[in-house]
Write an enzyme that holds these catalytic residues in place. Structure first.
Site, PDB file in Angstrom:
ATOM      1  N   HIS A 304       0.852  -1.192   0.000  1.00  0.00           N
ATOM      2  CA  HIS A 304       0.000   0.000   0.000  1.00  0.00           C
ATOM      3  C   HIS A 304       0.890   1.245   0.000  1.00  0.00           C
ATOM      4  O   HIS A 304       1.918   1.268   0.675  1.00  0.00           O
ATOM      5  CB  HIS A 304      -0.867  -0.028   1.263  1.00  0.00           C
ATOM      6  CG  HIS A 304      -1.684   1.214   1.482  1.00  0.00           C
ATOM      7  ND1 HIS A 304      -2.652   1.640   0.600  1.00  0.00           N
ATOM      8  CD2 HIS A 304      -1.683   2.120   2.496  1.00  0.00           C
ATOM      9  CE1 HIS A 304      -3.201   2.748   1.059  1.00  0.00           C
ATOM     10  NE2 HIS A 304      -2.637   3.069   2.201  1.00  0.00           N
ATOM     11  N   ASN A 305       0.496   2.271  -0.782  1.00  0.00           N
ATOM     12  CA  ASN A 305       1.295   3.517  -0.834  1.00  0.00           C
ATOM     13  C   ASN A 305       2.794   3.201  -0.895  1.00  0.00           C
ATOM     14  O   ASN A 305       3.585   3.680  -0.078  1.00  0.00           O
ATOM     15  CB  ASN A 305       1.004   4.399   0.400  1.00  0.00           C
ATOM     16  CG  ASN A 305      -0.366   5.046   0.310  1.00  0.00           C
ATOM     17  OD1 ASN A 305      -1.068   4.916  -0.691  1.00  0.00           O
ATOM     18  ND2 ASN A 305      -0.767   5.726   1.366  1.00  0.00           N
ATOM     19  N   GLU A 334       1.564   0.059  -5.395  1.00  0.00           N
ATOM     20  CA  GLU A 334       0.600   1.142  -5.635  1.00  0.00           C
ATOM     21  C   GLU A 334       1.323   2.419  -6.067  1.00  0.00           C
ATOM     22  O   GLU A 334       2.382   2.750  -5.545  1.00  0.00           O
ATOM     23  CB  GLU A 334      -0.202   1.413  -4.360  1.00  0.00           C
ATOM     24  CG  GLU A 334      -1.342   2.375  -4.603  1.00  0.00           C
ATOM     25  CD  GLU A 334      -2.151   2.673  -3.354  1.00  0.00           C
ATOM     26  OE1 GLU A 334      -3.271   3.176  -3.507  1.00  0.00           O
ATOM     27  OE2 GLU A 334      -1.662   2.441  -2.233  1.00  0.00           O
ATOM     28  N   ASP A 336       0.316   6.470  -6.693  1.00  0.00           N
ATOM     29  CA  ASP A 336      -0.623   7.600  -6.665  1.00  0.00           C
ATOM     30  C   ASP A 336      -0.056   8.693  -7.558  1.00  0.00           C
ATOM     31  O   ASP A 336       0.996   9.258  -7.233  1.00  0.00           O
ATOM     32  CB  ASP A 336      -0.724   8.165  -5.240  1.00  0.00           C
ATOM     33  CG  ASP A 336      -1.810   7.476  -4.443  1.00  0.00           C
ATOM     34  OD1 ASP A 336      -2.609   6.765  -5.056  1.00  0.00           O
ATOM     35  OD2 ASP A 336      -1.856   7.649  -3.215  1.00  0.00           O
ATOM     36  N   HIS A 349       1.522  11.176  -1.849  1.00  0.00           N
ATOM     37  CA  HIS A 349       0.243  10.969  -1.187  1.00  0.00           C
ATOM     38  C   HIS A 349      -0.522  12.287  -1.253  1.00  0.00           C
ATOM     39  O   HIS A 349      -0.209  13.222  -0.510  1.00  0.00           O
ATOM     40  CB  HIS A 349       0.474  10.527   0.260  1.00  0.00           C
ATOM     41  CG  HIS A 349      -0.710   9.848   0.854  1.00  0.00           C
ATOM     42  ND1 HIS A 349      -0.898   9.706   2.201  1.00  0.00           N
ATOM     43  CD2 HIS A 349      -1.771   9.248   0.263  1.00  0.00           C
ATOM     44  CE1 HIS A 349      -2.035   9.061   2.422  1.00  0.00           C
ATOM     45  NE2 HIS A 349      -2.574   8.775   1.262  1.00  0.00           N
ATOM     46  N   GLU A 383      -3.442   4.826  -9.007  1.00  0.00           N
ATOM     47  CA  GLU A 383      -4.451   5.752  -8.494  1.00  0.00           C
ATOM     48  C   GLU A 383      -4.234   7.033  -9.293  1.00  0.00           C
ATOM     49  O   GLU A 383      -3.363   7.845  -8.974  1.00  0.00           O
ATOM     50  CB  GLU A 383      -4.246   5.982  -6.992  1.00  0.00           C
ATOM     51  CG  GLU A 383      -4.553   4.784  -6.127  1.00  0.00           C
ATOM     52  CD  GLU A 383      -6.033   4.401  -6.161  1.00  0.00           C
ATOM     53  OE1 GLU A 383      -6.880   5.317  -6.208  1.00  0.00           O
ATOM     54  OE2 GLU A 383      -6.337   3.190  -6.169  1.00  0.00           O
TER      55      GLU A 383
END
Length: 767
Positions: A304-305, A334, A336, A349, A383
Site C-alpha cells: 500500500h502507498n 501502488e 498515486d 500521497h 491511483e
C-alpha cells in the site's frame, strides 16, 4: 588469536586499503552532507567511523548487516546532487531489513571503486560462509571478551563475557569449566583452550538426551537407529531410509562416520540446527505449488502507498520504497499519480506534505527491479488523479520505459474466458486502473481497425482514385466507432492511450455481490477499505468467499492509519481476498504474519488459496467454519532456547528472563495464544520443557507465530525475536526455530528448540 577474517578470507587489495580508512562525505539530504572518516576494522567484519582520522571512533555497521552496494547513479539522493559531486564518486550501502541506506561520496573515483568492490567482496564472503563456520561463534565471542586485547582471557574477563552472552552462571560452576579448559594451567585461556571452554558452555544436555534415547551405546546412531528416529519422531515416513543416508553424508563431521554410515552427537546436533532440522519444511521453500491456475486463485503479496518510506502525512516518498517492496517479493505495488510541473506527472500521497517523485522514475525503478526476486507478474495499481494531457505522458512513459515487459493486450489477442495464470504472465507487468470501455469493445475495435486497414489496402490497389475519399471519411465504414468517438468527447476524464493499457485488471466500484455477479466481468476488480471488507465478512462472509473465487479483490488500510500502521491481513485472507495491501515499511506483528504466509513457494509473491476458497459454489463461511474441513490437534513442547540476544546489546542491564509465546492466527475460533513460564536470568541456554496444546478447525488457513519475550512484571514484556510460518509448512518432530528481529532479519544464532506433534481430529472432542 587469529580472527575469522585473517584465517579464512583470501588477501584482497581493496580490503587492505579499506583497513587504512577513507575520508568521505556522508549524505542524508540535499542540505546535510558531512565529512566522516570511515575505516574497516582489523577483524574485517565491522566498519567504524569518526569525525576525522584519529578522532574518537564508534561502530557504523557490520558487514553482516549489508545486503548490497549500489553505484551512485542508482541513488535518487546522489542523483539530485550530481551538480555538486560526480556520480562516479558516490555509492550507496543498502542494509538488510528497514534500516536506512547509507549514501557516501568519496574524494575520488578510485576510492569509491575500492570501497564498493571491497564491501561487495566481504558481503559475498559472509553470505557464502557455510553452516559450520556460522556455528563457530567463539571467534566473535573471544574478540568481545578479551578486553585488553592480549590474545588471552582471564577469569574476570570470562565472567564479563558470560554477562555479554546473556547468561548468569553459578560462579563455582563457571570456574570449574574455566579450570577444566585451562590445560596449560596458566590461569588464562588462549586459542584452543577457549574453544574447549566455549564448547563446554554450549553443551546441549537436552539434545544429548534425545540422542541417547535412540542410541544403543550412547556414542553414535547407527543407520537403522537414525532411520527409526526419522520415522518415529520426525514423521518422515517412507523416505526415512534414503533420507538417513543423505543426512549422515551431509552432517556427520568425521569421514570414518560417513563411511560406516553412523551419526555422532556432533553430527546429530548439526542436523538438528540445519535447514533439514528446521521447523519450516524445506519442501515448501522452492516454488512447489501449481502456478497454472487463474490469477484470482492466489493470494498476491501486495503493498500500500509503496512510494512511502515513512508515515502517510509528511513521510518521505522515494523510489527506495518500490525497490524494497519488489525485492522482498511484493507483486502488487501502488502508484498515486498527480499532475506535476513541466507537464511531468508526479507520485506522492495527495493533499499531504509527503515529498514528491517523478512518475517516470517510479516506472524506471519498477522496470529494473520487477523480476529480481520473482519471475511472476507485477501489478501496477494506478491511483490516477491526472488531467488528460498528463495521462498521455503517463501512457508514453509506461510503454516506452517498460517496453516488452508491459502487457498491453490479451495474451493471444482473443477474448479470454478466465484470468490468465501467473505462469502465463511470467515477467509481465500489468496495469490495474480505470478503463473507458470493456475488453470486448477493445478487441472489437482492434478487429474493426484491422478490417478497415485491409479494406483500405484492397480498395487502394483496385481503385487508387478513391484514396482521397477514404482519407476524408474512413469512419463511414464503421458507424459504431463514430458513436464511440462521440462518447469519448462527452467523457474526457480518461485518456484512451492510458485506458488501452488496462487489460485484465479494470477497476470498478463495488455496490453489492449481486450487482457484481449480474453486471461485472471476471477481469474487473474492486477495491475495499479494511473497514468495508471486515463488515462484509461479518454480514455476508460466504458471498464474499464466492465473489473472490471468480473476481480479484484489493483491500487497503483505513485512511485513519496516518502512522502507516497495519491491520491483520489474516481475516481478509480467510474470505479469499487476494491483494491485501500492507504498509510494508512498518515492522510488527501484522507484517510478521504477511511475511510468514509468503515465506513459502519460493518467496515468489503468489500463494495458491485452499480449494474451498477457489470454488464459486463454496459453502465456506470464514466466521462460522463447519466440516468437511479437517480439524487437527497440535502439541508443542517448548524445550530450550539458544543464545537469545538482549533487546539492546549496548545497554549494560540485567540478563533476560525469557518466555515463549505461541500464537495461532486463522479463522476466528482458531485464533489464540499460549505461553510458557519465564526462565530467570538466562538468555544463553534457558530450559522450559513445557507442552502447549492447540485445537484448530481449519489448518489450511492457520499461521503460527513463535515469539520470545523478556519477562517484565512492571511493563509489557520486551520483544526478543519471532518466527512466523504457515501451518501447512510446519515439520513435526524435534525442530529448531531460528529467530528473526522485529524487522524480519536473522538473529543468528538465536533459536528455540521444540518438539511438534500434529494429530488428526480434536482431542477430547465429545462429538
Amino acid at each position: 588469536m587469529v580472527s575469522l577474517m585473517q584465517g579464512r578470507l583470501p588477501i584482497n587489495q581493496d580490503v587492505l586499503l579499506m583497513q587504512k580508512g577513507m575520508l568521505a562525505r556522508k549524505v542524508r539530504s540535499k542540505s546535510w552532507k558531512k565529512l566522516r572518516y570511515f575505516r574497516l576494522q582489523d577483524d574485517g567484519m565491522t566498519v567504524w567511523h569518526a569525525r576525522q582520522a584519529g578522532g574518537k571512533a564508534k561502530p557504523s555497521f557490520s558487514i553482516s548487516d549489508v545486503e548490497t552496494v549500489r553505484e551512485g547513479h542508482e541513488s535518487e539522493l546522489l542523483r539530485s546532487l550530481a551538480e555538486e559531486f560526480p556520480l562516479e564518486q558516490g555509492f550507496t550501502i543498502v542494509f538488510h531489513g528497514r534500516r536506512s541506506n547509507l549514501d557516501l561520496v568519496a574524494n575520488s573515483v578510485e576510492e569509491a571503486q575500492i570501497w564498493m568492490q571491497g564491501l561487495q567482496h566481504l558481503v559475498d564472503f559472509v553470505t557464502s560462509m557455510d553452516q559450520k563456520e556460522r556455528l563457530d561463534q567463539y571467534h566473535d565471542w573471544f574478540q568481545r571478551g578479551d578486553k585488553n586485547q592480549d590474545g588471552r582471557m582471564s577469569f574476570p574477563e570470562v565472567q564479563r563475557l558470560l554477562h555479554l552472552m546473556n547468561v548468569e552462571m553459578d560462579q563455582e560452576y563457571a570456574l570449574q569449566l574455566f579450570q577444566a579448559a585451562d590445560t596449560s594451567q596458566s590461569g588464562t585461556l588462549e586459542g584452543e583452550e577457549f574453544v574447549e571452554f566455549y564448547k563446554a558452555l554450549t553443551k546441549r544436555p537436552e539434545v544429548q538426551e534425545v540422542f541417547e534415547n535412540f542410541s544403543a551405546d550412547g556414542q553414535k546412531l547407527t543407520l537403522l537407529e537414525f532411520v527409526d528416529f526419522l520415522r518415529e519422531e520426525q514423521k518422515e515416513g517412507e523416505r526415512a531410509s534414503d533420507l538417513a543416508l543423505e543426512l549422515i553424508d551431509r552432517y556427520e563431521p568425521s569421514d570414518s562416520g560417513k563411511v560406516r554410515h553412523v551419526l555422532s552427537l556432533d553430527g546429530f546436533l548439526s542436523y538438528l540446527c540445519s535447514k533439514d532440522g528446521d521447523v519450516f519444511n524445506p519442501a515448501c521453500l522452492p516454488i512447489y505449488q501449481d502456478m497454472t491456475q487463474p490469477l484470482n486463485h492466489y493470494y498476491i503479496n501486495s503493498s500500500h502507498n509503496t512510494y512511502l518510506v515513512g508515515d502517510q502525512l509528511c513521510g518521505q516518498s522515494s523510489v527506495e520504497g518500490y525497490i524494497r517492496a519488489l525485492k522482498r517479493g511484493c507483486r502488487c505495488v501502488e502508484v498515486d499519480i498527480w499532475d506535476g510541473p513541466s507537464g511531468e506527472p508526479i507520485v506522492y500521497h495527495g493533499h499531504t506534505l509527503t515529498s514528491r517523485i517523478p512518475f517516470k522514475d517510479v516506472v524506471a525503478t519498477v522496470a529494473q527491479y520487477a523480476f529480481q526476486t520473482s519471475d511472476y507478474p507485477v501489478i501496477l495499481s494506478l491511483e490516477n488523479h491526472c488531467t488528460w494531457e498528463q495521462q498521455q505522458v503517463m501512457a508514453l512513459h509506461l510503454t516506452e520505459i517498460l517496453g516488452e515487459q508491459l502487457l498491453s493486450t490479451t495474451l493471444d489477442g482473443l477474448l479470454p474466458t478466465q484470468l490468465p495464470s501467473p505462469e502465463e504472465l511470467r515477467r509481465k507487468i500489468l496495469v490495474k486502473g480505470k478503463k473507458l470501455q470493456t475488453l470486448e469493445e477493445d478487441l472489437e475495435e482492434e478487429e474493426e481497425e484491422e478490417v478497415l486497414e485491409s479494406q483500405l489496402e484492397g480498395e487502394q490497389e483496385a481503385k487508387p482514385e478513391l484514396e482521397a475519399q477514404f482519407e476524408s471519411e474512413p469512419q463511414e465504414l464503421s458507424p459504431r466507432s463514430k458513436d464511440k468517438k462521440k462518447d469519448k468527447k462527452c467523457k474526457p476524464i480518461m485518456c484512451p492511450s492510458l485506458s488501452a493499457l488496462v487489460v485484465y485488471l479494470k477497476a470498478v466500484s463495488f455496490h453489492s455481490f449481486t450487482h457484481s455477479r449480474e453486471h461485472y466481468r471476471f477481469y474487473e476488480t474492486s477495491s475495499f477499505s479494511e473497514t468495508k471488507a471486515k463488515s462484509l465478512i461479518k454480514e455476508a462472509g460466504n458471498a464474499f468467499v464466492q465473489h473472490n473465487a471468480w473476481q480479484l479483490s484489493r483491500v487497503y488500510p483505513s485512511g485513519l492509519r496516518t502512522d502507516s500502521s497495519n491491520y491483520n491481513p489474516q481475516e481478509l485472507w480467510n474470505a479469499g481476498c487476494q491483494m491485501v495491501a500492507m504498509n510494508v515499511q512498518t515492522a510488527g506483528l501484522e507484517m510478521d504474519i504477511c511475511d510468514g504466509l509468503f515465506r513459502q513457494n519460493g518467496g515468489c509473491g503468489y500463494v495458491l488459496k485452499p480449494d474451498f476458497l477457489r470454488d464459486t459454489q463454496s459453502s465456506f463461511h470464514p466466521e462460522r467454519p463447519i466440516s468437511p474441513f479437517k480439524a487437527q490437534t497440535l502439541l508443542i513442547q517448548v524445550i530450550s532456547g539458544q543464545q537469545l540476544p538482549k533487546e539492546d546489546m549496548t545497554k549494560e542491564r540485567s540478563i533476560v528472563d525469557p518466555l515463549v509465546r505461541v500464537e495461532i492466527f486463522g479463522v476466528r475460533p482458531d485464533t489464540t495464544r499460549q505461553e510458557t513460564n519465564y526462565v530467570e536470568n538466562n538468555g544463553f541456554n534457558p530450559y522450559w520443557g513445557q507442552t502447549l496444546c492447540f485445537q484448530v478447525l481449519v489448518p489450511e488457513l492457520a499461521l503460527l507465530r513463535f515469539v520470545v519475550n523478556d519477562y517484565n512484571w512492571k511493563t509489557r514484556h520486551d520483544f526478543i525475536g519471532q518466527y512466523t510460518l504457515p501451518w501447512t509448512c510446519m515439520q513435526q518432530g524435534y525442530r529448531h526455530i531460528h529467530l528473526l528481529s522485529k524487522d524480519g532479519t536473522s538473529l543468528h544464532p538465536a533459536s528455540i528448540f521444540v518438539h511438534i506433534c500434529i494429530r488428526e481430529g480434536l482431542e477430547g472432542d465429545e462429538s
